[in-house]
Design a protein around this motif. Structure first.
Motif, PDB file in Angstrom:
ATOM      1  N   ILE A  15       0.840  -1.208   0.000  1.00  0.00           N
ATOM      2  CA  ILE A  15       0.000   0.000   0.000  1.00  0.00           C
ATOM      3  C   ILE A  15       0.871   1.253   0.000  1.00  0.00           C
ATOM      4  O   ILE A  15       0.650   2.191  -0.776  1.00  0.00           O
ATOM      5  CB  ILE A  15      -0.957  -0.008   1.214  1.00  0.00           C
ATOM      6  CG1 ILE A  15      -1.990  -1.136   1.068  1.00  0.00           C
ATOM      7  CG2 ILE A  15      -1.655   1.348   1.393  1.00  0.00           C
ATOM      8  CD1 ILE A  15      -2.852  -1.369   2.307  1.00  0.00           C
ATOM      9  N   GLN A  16       1.897   1.249   0.868  1.00  0.00           N
ATOM     10  CA  GLN A  16       2.772   2.437   0.956  1.00  0.00           C
ATOM     11  C   GLN A  16       3.485   2.705  -0.366  1.00  0.00           C
ATOM     12  O   GLN A  16       3.563   3.843  -0.822  1.00  0.00           O
ATOM     13  CB  GLN A  16       3.811   2.249   2.073  1.00  0.00           C
ATOM     14  CG  GLN A  16       3.203   2.441   3.462  1.00  0.00           C
ATOM     15  CD  GLN A  16       4.122   1.959   4.579  1.00  0.00           C
ATOM     16  OE1 GLN A  16       5.072   1.205   4.348  1.00  0.00           O
ATOM     17  NE2 GLN A  16       3.826   2.382   5.803  1.00  0.00           N
ATOM     18  N   LYS A  17       3.966   1.632  -0.973  1.00  0.00           N
ATOM     19  CA  LYS A  17       4.693   1.769  -2.234  1.00  0.00           C
ATOM     20  C   LYS A  17       3.778   2.321  -3.334  1.00  0.00           C
ATOM     21  O   LYS A  17       4.134   3.235  -4.079  1.00  0.00           O
ATOM     22  CB  LYS A  17       5.237   0.389  -2.634  1.00  0.00           C
ATOM     23  CG  LYS A  17       6.434   0.427  -3.525  1.00  0.00           C
ATOM     24  CD  LYS A  17       7.027  -0.979  -3.662  1.00  0.00           C
ATOM     25  CE  LYS A  17       7.769  -1.061  -5.005  1.00  0.00           C
ATOM     26  NZ  LYS A  17       7.917  -2.432  -5.479  1.00  0.00           N
ATOM     27  N   ALA A  18       2.572   1.766  -3.406  1.00  0.00           N
ATOM     28  CA  ALA A  18       1.618   2.207  -4.443  1.00  0.00           C
ATOM     29  C   ALA A  18       1.166   3.646  -4.197  1.00  0.00           C
ATOM     30  O   ALA A  18       0.966   4.419  -5.141  1.00  0.00           O
ATOM     31  CB  ALA A  18       0.421   1.263  -4.486  1.00  0.00           C
ATOM     32  N   THR A  19       1.016   3.995  -2.921  1.00  0.00           N
ATOM     33  CA  THR A  19       0.587   5.353  -2.571  1.00  0.00           C
ATOM     34  C   THR A  19       1.644   6.359  -3.014  1.00  0.00           C
ATOM     35  O   THR A  19       1.353   7.390  -3.626  1.00  0.00           O
ATOM     36  CB  THR A  19       0.351   5.456  -1.045  1.00  0.00           C
ATOM     37  OG1 THR A  19      -0.574   4.443  -0.661  1.00  0.00           O
ATOM     38  CG2 THR A  19      -0.214   6.813  -0.655  1.00  0.00           C
ATOM     39  N   LYS A  20       2.900   6.004  -2.728  1.00  0.00           N
ATOM     40  CA  LYS A  20       4.014   6.867  -3.106  1.00  0.00           C
ATOM     41  C   LYS A  20       4.132   6.968  -4.630  1.00  0.00           C
ATOM     42  O   LYS A  20       4.280   8.063  -5.189  1.00  0.00           O
ATOM     43  CB  LYS A  20       5.307   6.297  -2.513  1.00  0.00           C
ATOM     44  CG  LYS A  20       6.452   7.255  -2.539  1.00  0.00           C
ATOM     45  CD  LYS A  20       7.591   6.766  -1.658  1.00  0.00           C
ATOM     46  CE  LYS A  20       8.752   7.744  -1.789  1.00  0.00           C
ATOM     47  NZ  LYS A  20      10.036   7.114  -1.498  1.00  0.00           N
ATOM     48  N   ALA A  21       4.030   5.810  -5.299  1.00  0.00           N
ATOM     49  CA  ALA A  21       4.147   5.791  -6.769  1.00  0.00           C
ATOM     50  C   ALA A  21       3.073   6.663  -7.416  1.00  0.00           C
ATOM     51  O   ALA A  21       3.274   7.235  -8.487  1.00  0.00           O
ATOM     52  CB  ALA A  21       4.048   4.359  -7.286  1.00  0.00           C
ATOM     53  N   ALA A  22       1.916   6.755  -6.752  1.00  0.00           N
ATOM     54  CA  ALA A  22       0.821   7.560  -7.297  1.00  0.00           C
ATOM     55  C   ALA A  22       0.961   9.033  -6.913  1.00  0.00           C
ATOM     56  O   ALA A  22       0.100   9.849  -7.275  1.00  0.00           O
ATOM     57  CB  ALA A  22      -0.521   7.005  -6.816  1.00  0.00           C
ATOM     58  N   GLY A  23       2.013   9.361  -6.172  1.00  0.00           N
ATOM     59  CA  GLY A  23       2.208  10.752  -5.758  1.00  0.00           C
ATOM     60  C   GLY A  23       1.190  11.199  -4.727  1.00  0.00           C
ATOM     61  O   GLY A  23       0.895  12.388  -4.589  1.00  0.00           O
ATOM     62  N   ARG A  24       0.656  10.238  -3.983  1.00  0.00           N
ATOM     63  CA  ARG A  24      -0.352  10.576  -2.967  1.00  0.00           C
ATOM     64  C   ARG A  24       0.279  10.602  -1.579  1.00  0.00           C
ATOM     65  O   ARG A  24       1.362  10.079  -1.371  1.00  0.00           O
ATOM     66  CB  ARG A  24      -1.498   9.547  -3.038  1.00  0.00           C
ATOM     67  CG  ARG A  24      -2.174   9.557  -4.410  1.00  0.00           C
ATOM     68  CD  ARG A  24      -3.276   8.527  -4.507  1.00  0.00           C
ATOM     69  NE  ARG A  24      -4.209   8.650  -3.388  1.00  0.00           N
ATOM     70  CZ  ARG A  24      -5.098   7.727  -3.057  1.00  0.00           C
ATOM     71  NH1 ARG A  24      -5.162   6.601  -3.741  1.00  0.00           N
ATOM     72  NH2 ARG A  24      -5.911   7.923  -2.042  1.00  0.00           N
ATOM     73  N   ASN A  25      -0.443  11.216  -0.631  1.00  0.00           N
ATOM     74  CA  ASN A  25       0.090  11.346   0.719  1.00  0.00           C
ATOM     75  C   ASN A  25       0.133  10.009   1.441  1.00  0.00           C
ATOM     76  O   ASN A  25      -0.805   9.218   1.352  1.00  0.00           O
ATOM     77  CB  ASN A  25      -0.776  12.300   1.558  1.00  0.00           C
ATOM     78  CG  ASN A  25      -0.663  13.725   1.077  1.00  0.00           C
ATOM     79  OD1 ASN A  25       0.323  14.098   0.431  1.00  0.00           O
ATOM     80  ND2 ASN A  25      -1.676  14.524   1.366  1.00  0.00           N
ATOM     81  N   ALA A 212      -5.925   0.089  -7.989  1.00  0.00           N
ATOM     82  CA  ALA A 212      -6.984   0.882  -7.348  1.00  0.00           C
ATOM     83  C   ALA A 212      -6.393   2.124  -6.670  1.00  0.00           C
ATOM     84  O   ALA A 212      -6.987   3.206  -6.728  1.00  0.00           O
ATOM     85  CB  ALA A 212      -7.736   0.017  -6.334  1.00  0.00           C
ATOM     86  N   ILE A 213      -5.239   1.957  -6.053  1.00  0.00           N
ATOM     87  CA  ILE A 213      -4.597   3.097  -5.381  1.00  0.00           C
ATOM     88  C   ILE A 213      -4.156   4.136  -6.420  1.00  0.00           C
ATOM     89  O   ILE A 213      -4.309   5.342  -6.214  1.00  0.00           O
ATOM     90  CB  ILE A 213      -3.420   2.612  -4.501  1.00  0.00           C
ATOM     91  CG1 ILE A 213      -3.973   1.848  -3.289  1.00  0.00           C
ATOM     92  CG2 ILE A 213      -2.540   3.789  -4.057  1.00  0.00           C
ATOM     93  CD1 ILE A 213      -2.922   1.122  -2.451  1.00  0.00           C
ATOM     94  N   ALA A 214      -3.646   3.662  -7.547  1.00  0.00           N
ATOM     95  CA  ALA A 214      -3.261   4.591  -8.617  1.00  0.00           C
ATOM     96  C   ALA A 214      -4.450   5.423  -9.081  1.00  0.00           C
ATOM     97  O   ALA A 214      -4.304   6.563  -9.505  1.00  0.00           O
ATOM     98  CB  ALA A 214      -2.661   3.818  -9.793  1.00  0.00           C
ATOM     99  N   GLU A 215      -5.657   4.858  -8.966  1.00  0.00           N
ATOM    100  CA  GLU A 215      -6.856   5.571  -9.419  1.00  0.00           C
ATOM    101  C   GLU A 215      -7.609   6.264  -8.286  1.00  0.00           C
ATOM    102  O   GLU A 215      -8.718   6.746  -8.479  1.00  0.00           O
ATOM    103  CB  GLU A 215      -7.786   4.616 -10.182  1.00  0.00           C
ATOM    104  CG  GLU A 215      -7.148   3.966 -11.422  1.00  0.00           C
ATOM    105  CD  GLU A 215      -6.582   4.983 -12.416  1.00  0.00           C
ATOM    106  OE1 GLU A 215      -7.074   6.128 -12.469  1.00  0.00           O
ATOM    107  OE2 GLU A 215      -5.627   4.618 -13.136  1.00  0.00           O
ATOM    108  N   GLY A 216      -7.031   6.278  -7.088  1.00  0.00           N
ATOM    109  CA  GLY A 216      -7.629   7.104  -6.034  1.00  0.00           C
ATOM    110  C   GLY A 216      -8.279   6.384  -4.871  1.00  0.00           C
ATOM    111  O   GLY A 216      -8.912   7.022  -4.025  1.00  0.00           O
ATOM    112  N   SER A 217      -8.120   5.077  -4.780  1.00  0.00           N
ATOM    113  CA  SER A 217      -8.726   4.340  -3.656  1.00  0.00           C
ATOM    114  C   SER A 217      -8.294   4.924  -2.310  1.00  0.00           C
ATOM    115  O   SER A 217      -7.143   5.336  -2.131  1.00  0.00           O
ATOM    116  CB  SER A 217      -8.297   2.870  -3.722  1.00  0.00           C
ATOM    117  OG  SER A 217      -8.727   2.196  -2.552  1.00  0.00           O
TER     118      SER A 217
END
Ligand SMILES: *Cc1c(COP(=O)(O)O)cnc(C)c1O
Length: 240
Positions: A15-25, A212-217
């Protein structure tokens, strides 16, 4: 075999990796442990590893687990399964979140039956993004009206949207489904009579949480990757 605690750590890293890759907090995506069919001891182990949010699909099974785990106190229970309108009262009384509201009748009953001493019940509207006839979930075209109905109900907080796109479809189609849910939430935020925090997208499971995280989950609902494969016919995410 890895332990549930190990699995929580590795899913948290995903989750952390995907969140970071998506440029999200960091921290903007939360882990909902989907514990259907699992015995209370498995939830207790997850709790010991820091997990506090559990998702259940079957009402009686969930109530039994709540009773078995009453001593834990600070667990948040999420109902994520299909809802029969004559079974809303125990949901209104015992859960903090419901991700699977797909019709006005169920929403009205949940609001009426929510005890006064509890905070508003957090609601996600389940959307049938793939427009499959067989699935539960409200169609995209009916969503604005359902959202405005839920907004008026005093004991519900309209948090956002949930979907269960078929995880076996090609990645491009899955991405399209997640994007459709994210744009539907954007549209609701602009809808004058849709009120609520509208801060939640409940989408992504064991196999597709990165997408899903890349798209805003904001909630990923993860069962298998935490607890191992489920036995028997209850393996279907959309099953009742
Ligand atoms: C079972 C279920 C999940 C978890 O699916 P996994 O693939 O085991 O992670 C997520 N959401 C819903 C609604 C489910 O029923």
């Amino acid at each position: 075999m890895s332990s549930i605690a190990d699995n929580i750590r590795s899913v948290t890293r995903r989750i952390q990796k995907a969140t970071k890759a998506a440029g999200r907090n960091d921290g903007s995506v939360r882990l909902l442990a989907v514990s259907k069919t699992r015995p209370p001891e498995d939830l207790r182990e997850a709790y010991g590893a820091g997990q506090r949010d559990f998702g259940e699909n079957y009402l009686q099974e969930a109530l039994d687990k709540m009773a078995a785990l009453e001593d834990l106190g600070d667990v948040d229970w999420h109902f994520i399964g299909p809802i029969q309108s004559n079974k809303t009262r125990p949901i209104a009384e015992n859960f903090q979140w419901v991700h699977s509201v797909d019709r006005a009748k169920v929403a009205r009953r949940l609001s009426e039956q929510r005890p006064d001493h509890l905070p508003p019940l957090n609601i996600c509207l389940q959307v049938n993004v793939d427009e499959e006839d067989s699935k539960s979930g409200c169609n995209l075209r009916d969503l604005p009206e359902l959202a405005s109905t839920v907004s008026e109900l005093p004991n519900l907080a309209l948090r956002g949207l949930m979907a269960i796109p078929d995880p076996d479809q090609p990645e491009a189609d899955l991405r399209t489904s997640f994007q459709a849910l994210a744009s539907a939430l954007e549209a609701l935020r602009r809808q004058p009579d849709a009120e609520g925090p509208l801060d939640t997208l409940s989408m992504g499971m064991s196999g597709d949480l990165e997408l899903a995280i890349a798209e805003g989950s904001t909630w990923v609902r993860v069962g298998t990757a935490l607890f191992g494969a489920r036995a028997g016919s209850r393996n279907q995410p959309s099953g009742g």
